[in-house]
Design a protein around this motif. Structure first.
Motif, mmCIF file in Angstrom:
data_model
loop_
_atom_site.group_PDB
_atom_site.id
_atom_site.type_symbol
_atom_site.label_atom_id
_atom_site.label_comp_id
_atom_site.label_asym_id
_atom_site.label_seq_id
_atom_site.Cartn_x
_atom_site.Cartn_y
_atom_site.Cartn_z
ATOM 1 N N ILE A 108 9.328 15.169 3.120
ATOM 2 C CA ILE A 108 8.045 14.679 2.594
ATOM 3 C C ILE A 108 8.142 14.380 1.101
ATOM 4 N N GLY A 109 7.967 13.095 0.794
ATOM 5 C CA GLY A 109 7.975 12.666 -0.603
ATOM 6 C C GLY A 109 9.335 12.741 -1.264
ATOM 7 N N THR A 110 10.388 12.914 -0.486
ATOM 8 C CA THR A 110 11.722 13.088 -1.070
ATOM 9 C C THR A 110 12.614 11.860 -0.884
ATOM 10 N N TYR B 31 4.766 15.689 13.488
ATOM 11 C CA TYR B 31 5.962 16.448 13.092
ATOM 12 C C TYR B 31 6.406 15.946 11.727
ATOM 13 N N GLU B 32 6.317 16.822 10.729
ATOM 14 C CA GLU B 32 6.677 16.457 9.367
ATOM 15 C C GLU B 32 7.644 17.484 8.788
ATOM 16 N N PRO B 33 8.947 17.234 8.896
ATOM 17 C CA PRO B 33 9.888 18.161 8.259
ATOM 18 C C PRO B 33 9.594 18.197 6.759
ATOM 19 N N TRP C 160 -3.286 9.238 1.591
ATOM 20 C CA TRP C 160 -3.218 8.810 0.187
ATOM 21 C C TRP C 160 -3.058 9.986 -0.771
ATOM 22 N N LYS C 161 -3.139 11.195 -0.255
ATOM 23 C CA LYS C 161 -3.001 12.412 -1.078
ATOM 24 C C LYS C 161 -3.925 12.338 -2.302
ATOM 25 N N MET C 162 -3.507 12.885 -3.453
ATOM 26 C CA MET C 162 -4.381 12.867 -4.627
ATOM 27 C C MET C 162 -4.029 11.654 -5.489
HETATM 28 C C1 PEP Z 1 2.756 12.898 4.129
HETATM 29 O O1 PEP Z 1 2.010 12.901 3.171
HETATM 30 O O2 PEP Z 1 2.378 13.438 5.169
HETATM 31 C C2 PEP Z 1 4.071 12.245 4.026
HETATM 32 C C3 PEP Z 1 4.805 12.174 5.085
HETATM 33 O O3 PEP Z 1 4.435 11.759 2.790
HETATM 34 P P1 PEP Z 1 5.642 10.731 2.487
HETATM 35 O O4 PEP Z 1 5.515 9.586 3.477
HETATM 36 O O5 PEP Z 1 5.403 10.280 1.081
HETATM 37 O O6 PEP Z 1 6.919 11.464 2.686
#
Ligand code: PEP
Length: 263
Positions: free
Chosen positions: A185-187, A179-181, A10-12
């Motif tokens: 992320i958030g794009t 694995y998170e390129p 959920w991040k901030m």
């Molecule tokens: C994340 O917070 O690890 C993430 C993958 O965000 P998002 O799904 O919004 O790209």
């Protein structure tokens, strides 16, 4: 056989009251799902409240970060035992946003050094969580510049070997790798399915270098703009065992559809 796992970061976002409301609607939506492990990671301040809301469900509680020392003069930090005390079982480590590697930069370049995670601090955090019997979710992934320079595999391998340095097969058993390129992320730019599978297979091959049993049992997740529309294809890949979901986990029905795609 690896059980699918879907983690919501959920991040901030969300006040405590909003977090409780999200859990209540999500809980109803996933009542019937029992073949997928689910973890939600609210901000620290909402952990006790979300823990209370999750009682009686199979949904597990995760934190977004942790400090590696047990206690002491570390203003602003939270220890693994403190997290455990409020019901946390899982914890993200080395998320690109704590490493100061943003997919979509919303802070000024001059404040980027605030997000100072290194592979060394990642290693200390992973060790502490494992020592406390918790599940670290180690995040790895390359920036756009690193991908364009053909360095994806090297960056991911270095993050794994430095982040897991000094840990042996028996200790690493609970580990989850995501694995998170960074550029995804958030794009809204999801990694091509075949490429996500290729990198996740490479992560499994790295684990195989420690032991083949560990490689077979470690869950490897994909994260980066996962949505209900792309989750099914991604999760159908042989080396992708589920997802780490940011933005889309803030919508109960969207998150439920993503979780259902992981069966
Ligand atoms: C994340 O917070 O690890 C993430 C993958 O965000 P998002 O799904 O919004 O790209």
């Amino acid at each position: 056989m690896r059980r699918p796992l879907v983690v919501g970061n959920w991040k901030m976002n969300l006040t405590t009251r909003e977090a409780a409301a999200l859990v209540e609607s999500f809980k109803k939506a996933v009542e019937i799902l029992d073949r997928t492990d689910i973890v939600v990671c609210p901000p620290y301040i909402s952990l006790p409240c979300v823990h209370a809301c999750l009682k009686g469900t199979n949904i597990k509680l995760g934190a977004q970060d942790v400090f590696w020392m047990e206690k002491g003069a570390y203003t602003g930090q939270v220890s693994a035992s403190m997290l455990e005390d409020v019901g946390v079982t899982h914890c993200l480590v080395g998320h690109s946003e704590t490493r100061g590697r943003f997919g979509k930069l919303e802070v000024s370049e001059t404040t980027l050094c605030y997000f100072a995670e290194t592979d060394e601090t990642v290693n200390l955090k992973v060790r502490r969580l494992l020592y406390c019997g918790m599940t670290p979710i180690l995040c790895v992934g390359e920036t756009l510049g690193e991908r364009e320079a053909g360095r994806t595999d090297q960056v991911v391998r270095d993050q794994l070997s430095d982040g897991l340095a000094g840990l042996d097969e028996a200790e690493l058993h609970p580990l989850v790798v995501a694995y998170e390129p960074v550029w995804a992320i958030g794009t809204g730019h999801t990694c091509d399915t075949a490429e996500a599978q290729r990198v996740c297979a490479m992560i499994r091959a790295f684990m195989c270098g420690i032991s083949s049993e560990l490689a077979a049992s470690t869950r490897v997740l994909y994260g980066g703009s996962v949505k209900s529309s792309n989750a099914r294809d991604l999760f159908a890949q042989p080396d992708i065992d589920g997802g780490l979901v940011g933005g889309a986990s803030l919508d109960a029905y969207e998150f439920k559809d993503i979780v259902m795609s992981a069966r």
